[in-house]
Design a protein around this motif. Structure first.
Motif, PDB file in Angstrom:
ATOM      1  N   ARG A  88       0.698  -1.327   0.160  1.00 18.58           N
ATOM      2  CA  ARG A  88      -0.071   0.038   0.383  1.00 18.58           C
ATOM      3  C   ARG A  88       1.164   1.332   0.020  1.00 18.58           C
ATOM      4  NH1 ARG A  88      -4.509   2.922   2.923  1.00 18.58           N
ATOM      5  NH2 ARG A  88      -2.257   3.503   4.968  1.00 18.58           N
ATOM      6  N   THR A  89       1.953   0.853   0.519  1.00 25.97           N
ATOM      7  CA  THR A  89       2.795   2.155   0.962  1.00 25.97           C
ATOM      8  C   THR A  89       3.959   2.249  -0.426  1.00 25.97           C
ATOM      9  OG1 THR A  89       3.342   1.173   3.260  1.00 25.97           O
ATOM     10  CG2 THR A  89       4.598   2.904   1.920  1.00 25.97           C
ATOM     11  N   TYR A  91       1.313   4.299  -3.029  1.00 24.44           N
ATOM     12  CA  TYR A  91       0.328   5.426  -2.449  1.00 24.44           C
ATOM     13  C   TYR A  91       1.719   6.812  -2.827  1.00 24.44           C
ATOM     14  CZ  TYR A  91      -1.733   9.361  -0.037  1.00 24.44           C
ATOM     15  OH  TYR A  91      -2.324  10.329   0.009  1.00 24.44           O
ATOM     16  N   ILE A  92       2.923   5.757  -2.296  1.00 31.81           N
ATOM     17  CA  ILE A  92       4.710   6.781  -3.094  1.00 31.81           C
ATOM     18  C   ILE A  92       4.128   6.496  -4.618  1.00 31.81           C
ATOM     19  CG2 ILE A  92       7.389   6.730  -3.098  1.00 31.81           C
ATOM     20  CD1 ILE A  92       6.886   4.866  -1.226  1.00 31.81           C
ATOM     21  N   GLN A 102       1.543   7.014  -6.392  1.00 37.39           N
ATOM     22  CA  GLN A 102       0.220   8.374  -6.738  1.00 37.39           C
ATOM     23  C   GLN A 102       0.433   9.567  -6.380  1.00 37.39           C
ATOM     24  OE1 GLN A 102      -3.148   7.025  -4.183  1.00 37.39           O
ATOM     25  NE2 GLN A 102      -3.800   9.407  -4.583  1.00 37.39           N
ATOM     26  N   LYS A 103       1.967   9.632  -5.222  1.00 42.06           N
ATOM     27  CA  LYS A 103       2.330  10.866  -5.071  1.00 42.06           C
ATOM     28  C   LYS A 103       2.905  11.123  -5.976  1.00 42.06           C
ATOM     29  CE  LYS A 103       5.700  12.086  -3.783  1.00 42.06           C
ATOM     30  NZ  LYS A 103       6.966  11.730  -3.210  1.00 42.06           N
ATOM     31  N   LEU A 105       1.374  12.693  -9.460  1.00 44.55           N
ATOM     32  CA  LEU A 105       0.436  14.291  -8.880  1.00 44.55           C
ATOM     33  C   LEU A 105       1.890  14.565  -8.984  1.00 44.55           C
ATOM     34  CD1 LEU A 105      -1.905  14.447  -7.513  1.00 44.55           C
ATOM     35  CD2 LEU A 105      -0.858  14.512  -5.308  1.00 44.55           C
ATOM     36  N   ILE A 116       9.197   4.412   5.911  1.00 47.84           N
ATOM     37  CA  ILE A 116       9.250   3.324   4.529  1.00 47.84           C
ATOM     38  C   ILE A 116      10.880   2.709   3.932  1.00 47.84           C
ATOM     39  CG2 ILE A 116       9.749   4.395   2.286  1.00 47.84           C
ATOM     40  CD1 ILE A 116       8.013   6.237   2.586  1.00 47.84           C
ATOM     41  N   PHE A 160      10.650   3.192  -1.381  1.00 49.57           N
ATOM     42  CA  PHE A 160      11.107   4.313  -1.900  1.00 49.57           C
ATOM     43  C   PHE A 160      11.498   4.109  -2.975  1.00 49.57           C
ATOM     44  CE2 PHE A 160      13.277   7.991  -2.504  1.00 49.57           C
ATOM     45  CZ  PHE A 160      12.910   8.522  -1.865  1.00 49.57           C
ATOM     46  N   ARG A 214      14.330   0.971  13.473  1.00 50.54           N
ATOM     47  CA  ARG A 214      12.865   1.254  12.786  1.00 50.54           C
ATOM     48  C   ARG A 214      12.047   0.752  13.474  1.00 50.54           C
ATOM     49  NH1 ARG A 214      12.529  -1.095   7.097  1.00 50.54           N
ATOM     50  NH2 ARG A 214      14.352  -2.200   7.530  1.00 50.54           N
ATOM     51  N   ARG A 261      11.542   4.598  14.307  1.00 52.02           N
ATOM     52  CA  ARG A 261      11.031   5.140  13.178  1.00 52.02           C
ATOM     53  C   ARG A 261       9.756   5.623  13.365  1.00 52.02           C
ATOM     54  NH1 ARG A 261      15.153   4.631   7.843  1.00 52.02           N
ATOM     55  NH2 ARG A 261      16.998   5.229   8.624  1.00 52.02           N
ATOM     56  N   LEU A 318       2.722  20.020  -3.420  1.00 52.91           N
ATOM     57  CA  LEU A 318       2.343  19.502  -2.643  1.00 52.91           C
ATOM     58  C   LEU A 318       1.088  20.183  -2.037  1.00 52.91           C
ATOM     59  CD1 LEU A 318       2.954  16.042  -2.437  1.00 52.91           C
ATOM     60  CD2 LEU A 318       2.174  16.224  -4.153  1.00 52.91           C
ATOM     61  N   GLU A 377      -2.020  17.461   0.719  1.00 53.18           N
ATOM     62  CA  GLU A 377      -1.679  16.113   0.286  1.00 53.18           C
ATOM     63  C   GLU A 377      -0.422  15.553   0.727  1.00 53.18           C
ATOM     64  OE1 GLU A 377      -3.149  17.104  -4.427  1.00 53.18           O
ATOM     65  OE2 GLU A 377      -1.504  17.817  -3.504  1.00 53.18           O
ATOM     66  N   PHE A 392      -0.440  12.300   3.245  1.00 52.14           N
ATOM     67  CA  PHE A 392       0.766  11.461   2.655  1.00 52.14           C
ATOM     68  C   PHE A 392       1.986  10.812   4.027  1.00 52.14           C
ATOM     69  CE2 PHE A 392       6.200  11.271   1.360  1.00 52.14           C
ATOM     70  CZ  PHE A 392       5.534   9.988   0.725  1.00 52.14           C
ATOM     71  N   THR A 413      -0.276   8.668   5.654  1.00 53.98           N
ATOM     72  CA  THR A 413       0.144   7.357   4.700  1.00 53.98           C
ATOM     73  C   THR A 413       0.980   6.879   4.668  1.00 53.98           C
ATOM     74  OG1 THR A 413      -1.312   8.489   3.019  1.00 53.98           O
ATOM     75  CG2 THR A 413      -1.343   5.977   2.435  1.00 53.98           C
ATOM     76  N   ILE A 414       2.021   6.434   5.193  1.00 57.96           N
ATOM     77  CA  ILE A 414       3.786   5.825   4.980  1.00 57.96           C
ATOM     78  C   ILE A 414       3.705   5.714   5.952  1.00 57.96           C
ATOM     79  CG2 ILE A 414       4.586   6.750   2.639  1.00 57.96           C
ATOM     80  CD1 ILE A 414       5.644   8.330   4.487  1.00 57.96           C
TER      81      ILE A 414
END
Lengths: 372, 311
Positions: free
Chosen positions: A2-3, A6-7, A9-10, A13, A218, A223, B74, B77, B93, B97, B101, B104-105
């Motif tokens: 999903r990440t 989304y990246i 998608q970004k 954009l 991430i 990435f 990890r 973070r 952005l 957005e 973003f 979401t991440i």
């Protein structure tokens, strides 16, 4: 997963928000195809000839009219002074001087042989060679006619000549455009892949957003994938778009299975995008990334076989060219599009690309982990 | 659960010849607002980058919420929020957005943690469709803070959040931090502005990669060992050089429009100093005994050799 989505998608954009991006994707291919394909041609058209006919006999005129009748030549000037013709060439007004010496006809009839002279401007060696070849062909043709005309039936029986007939395979009309379009398309995909991808990652470093990304959970691999995937998609789209333009504007042949083309393109883009990624790990600003990419691109393009044939390069250069991903892809494109080659024919180049891709992807990711 | 939110011991980092962090040790309690104060090049950013797992230290122990910065990077973070000194969100952005973003991440959504950032985000929400690059400095900072907090971190690292922001926004920002603290988040802030020290629960004064002292702002001031005067006169440069000649002076330095003079002797007579200056043709001299500010303490600590400090 999903990440990554989304990246991506970004990234899309941002790509579409970038005002210079859409013209690059849609206008550059059309302009490049139209300009490069029409401009970068080896076909000799309108070779400008200055005729110095000092004989002015029916035989000499027939010879001149042979040149006149050919679509490749244009008689620019007719004079009786060789000096004048030479002057014209020095000024760059003519490409070739055809001189028929006085007494040409007489000599030919009496002695059975006579001489004419071609003087060719060889500033551009390649076109001079071609001019020479064309002119010699015309002369040979003329020669045969002269022999036939003056031969008695008895002699005719004695003449055995070998006639050569040509048939050009895979490009019967020697249409240069069909040869160029596939190559130019490779160029396009390369520019999108190499220049944009490398710069895109460096941009994150330049404006510092990579710092903010690095403190998130991430993973680097997510990435990188998210960053490169959009350009992979754009590259494939670009190829499809370019092929359509080529078909519509130049009616390029598509003999083979387009599936092979896109399969190879998918692998090829991996190579190119990883190359961009690798460049981004050794540079710090977009400007540096662009210059380094540009350097590689010029070398790759000039050695790719797009303009000059690889077979005529010195052996060391041919060996070096195995490192040139463009070479493989241009070959595959030409083979599949023009020859209709199947997978067995292109497999050597295809697997080379696969090996290349695996190697460079690992190298780029290893470097990237180390640096970032 | 460990007692302290942050535990750092003998942390050392070297960049070539430069010692960026020199044997740094400190602890930060859970829910504390802890400030690192020091000029540029003191090592604040390096320290933050090590704490946020962006940089590896050469030596020393460094734990965030009981997690090792190298081994458990990890996990760290996931539980920490970081706002770098340089604005590093996507300028192309929009406000929304960007926030989406980062939510979401981290595997969350704006709605889930809206209550956490509501206070701050509400102020920039009217501009949520504006591109981040087009925001003013104060608004950028609020957006950056929102993005650093959207995943509900346990520890927040803010590297010079108030640098380059106007005085009003700076004050507002500190008020926001104090409200945030109430929700139990541990906050580490670095700043070059001495006057912001008073806003922290405890401060560490840093210089050349070393922590000179750690205590509450009041205690730092209370521990100031000297008697301090603010001296004003027409010609400040003349004044500074003449004050240095005065017997028993410990230090003299310019402080805005006035000179700050300190004496080791607690019983200095204001009148005698005044007479001395008048003799030297200073006309309108005003001398006031003052309480030390953090900056005075900083200057004093800077002048004290390291050995004396530890005793």
């Amino acid at each position: 997963m999903r990440t990554i989505l989304y990246i991506i998608q970004k990234e899309f954009l941002q790509v579409f928000r970038n005002k210079s991006m859409l013209p690059i994707i849609f206008i550059v291919p059309i302009v490049q195809l139209i300009v490069l394909v029409n401009a970068a041609t080896y076909e000799m058209k309108h070779i400008r000839v200055s005729v110095v006919d000092l004989d002015l006999s029916s035989t000499s005129r027939k010879l001149v009219s042979k040149f006149q009748g050919s679509p490749f030549y244009r008689i620019q000037k007719t004079s009786f002074s060789y000096r004048e013709a030479e002057d014209q060439m020095k000024r760059g007004n003519v490409d070739m001087i055809l001189q028929v010496p006085a007494g040409f006809e007489k000599k030919l009839l009496k002695e059975g042989q006579a001489k004419v002279q071609f003087v060719i401007n060889a500033i551009n060696g390649q076109s001079a060679g071609l001019t020479n070849a064309y002119s010699t062909m015309i002369l040979l043709d003329y020669n045969r006619e002269v022999v036939l005309e003056n031969a008695t039936p008895a002699m005719m029986a004695g003449i055995r000549s070998i006639q050569t007939d040509y048939s050009y395979w895979f490009n019967p009309k020697l249409n240069y455009k069909t040869y160029m379009v596939p190559g130019i398309l490779v160029l396009l995909v390369t520019i999108i892949g190499l220049l944009l991808s490398g710069m895109n990652i460096v941009r994150e470093m330049e404006i510092g957003t990579i710092e903010q990304i690095n403190v998130t959970p991430i993973r680097k691999i997510q990435f990188i994938t998210g960053k490169l995937m959009p350009f992979w998609i754009i590259g494939l789209f670009e190829l499809a778009f370019g092929l359509s333009v080529g078909k519509l504007l130049f009616n390029i042949p598509m003999e083979g299975n387009l599936g092979f083309i896109f399969l190879s393109a998918a692998v090829y883009l991996f190579v190119i995008l990883s190359f961009g990624l690798l460049i981004s790990t050794i540079t710090h600003t977009q400007q540096q990334a662009m210059l380094v990419s540009f350097f590689f691109m010029v070398v790759f393009i000039l050695m790719s076989g797009l303009f000059t044939s690889i077979e005529s390069m010195p052996p060391w250069a041919q060996k070096l060219d195995r490192l040139n991903p463009l070479m493989y892809f241009i070959r595959i494109m030409r083979m599949v599009l023009l020859k209709g080659s199947g997978f067995a024919d292109i497999s050597r180049y295809f697997w080379s690309l696969v090996v290349y891709a695996v190697f460079i992807v690992s190298l780029a990711i290893w470097r990237y982990r180390k640096v970032a | 659960m460990p007692e302290n939110s942050i535990h750092v011991q003998s942390l050392t980092k070297r960049f070539g010849e430069t010692l960026a962090l020199d044997d740094v040790s400190f602890d930060v309690a859970r829910g504390e607002l802890f400030g690192f104060i020091g000029p540029d090049g003191a090592g604040k950013t390096t320290l933050f980058r090590i704490l946020t797992t962006l940089l590896l230290a050469d030596k020393g122990i460094c734990n965030v919420e009981g997690l090792d910065v190298v081994k458990d990077y990890r996990k760290i973070r996931r539980i920490s929020g970081y706002m770098p000194g340089k604005f590093s969100l996507y300028q192309d952005l929009t406000v929304e957005e960007n926030l989406k973003f980062f939510a979401t991440i981290f595997g969350t959504t704006i709605r889930e943690n809206y209550s956490l950032v509501k206070d701050i985000y509400q102020q920039i929400e009217p501009f949520k469709n504006r591109k981040a690059g087009k925001l003013s400095g104060g608004m950028k900072q609020k957006l950056a803070l929102s993005c650093a907090m959207i995943h509900k971190p346990e520890v927040l690292f803010l590297d010079e959040p108030t640098t380059g922001v106007d005085a009003v926004s700076r004050l507002e920002f500190w008020q926001m931090l104090n409200r945030l603290k109430e929700s139990g988040i541990t906050i580490l802030v670095s700043t070059p502005y001495m006057d912001e020290a008073g806003q922290c629960d405890r401060v560490a004064l840093m210089q050349n990669g070393r922590i000179m002292t750690i205590s509450t702002p009041n205690e730092v001031i209370r521990n100031y060992p000297l008697s301090l005067f603010s001296v004003k006169s027409g010609d400040i440069y003349q004044l500074l050089s003449e004050l240095r000649l005065y017997p028993g002076v410990h230090s003299v330095y310019a402080f805005g429009q006035s000179a700050h003079v300190s004496f080791n002797d607690r019983n200095i007579e204001k009148e005698i100093l005044s007479d001395f200056l008048k003799k030297n043709h200073h006309e309108s001299v005003s001398i006031t005994p003052i309480e030390a500010t953090i900056e005075d303490c900083f200057m004093e600590l800077m002048n004290t050799p390291a050995k004396e400090k530890t005793t």
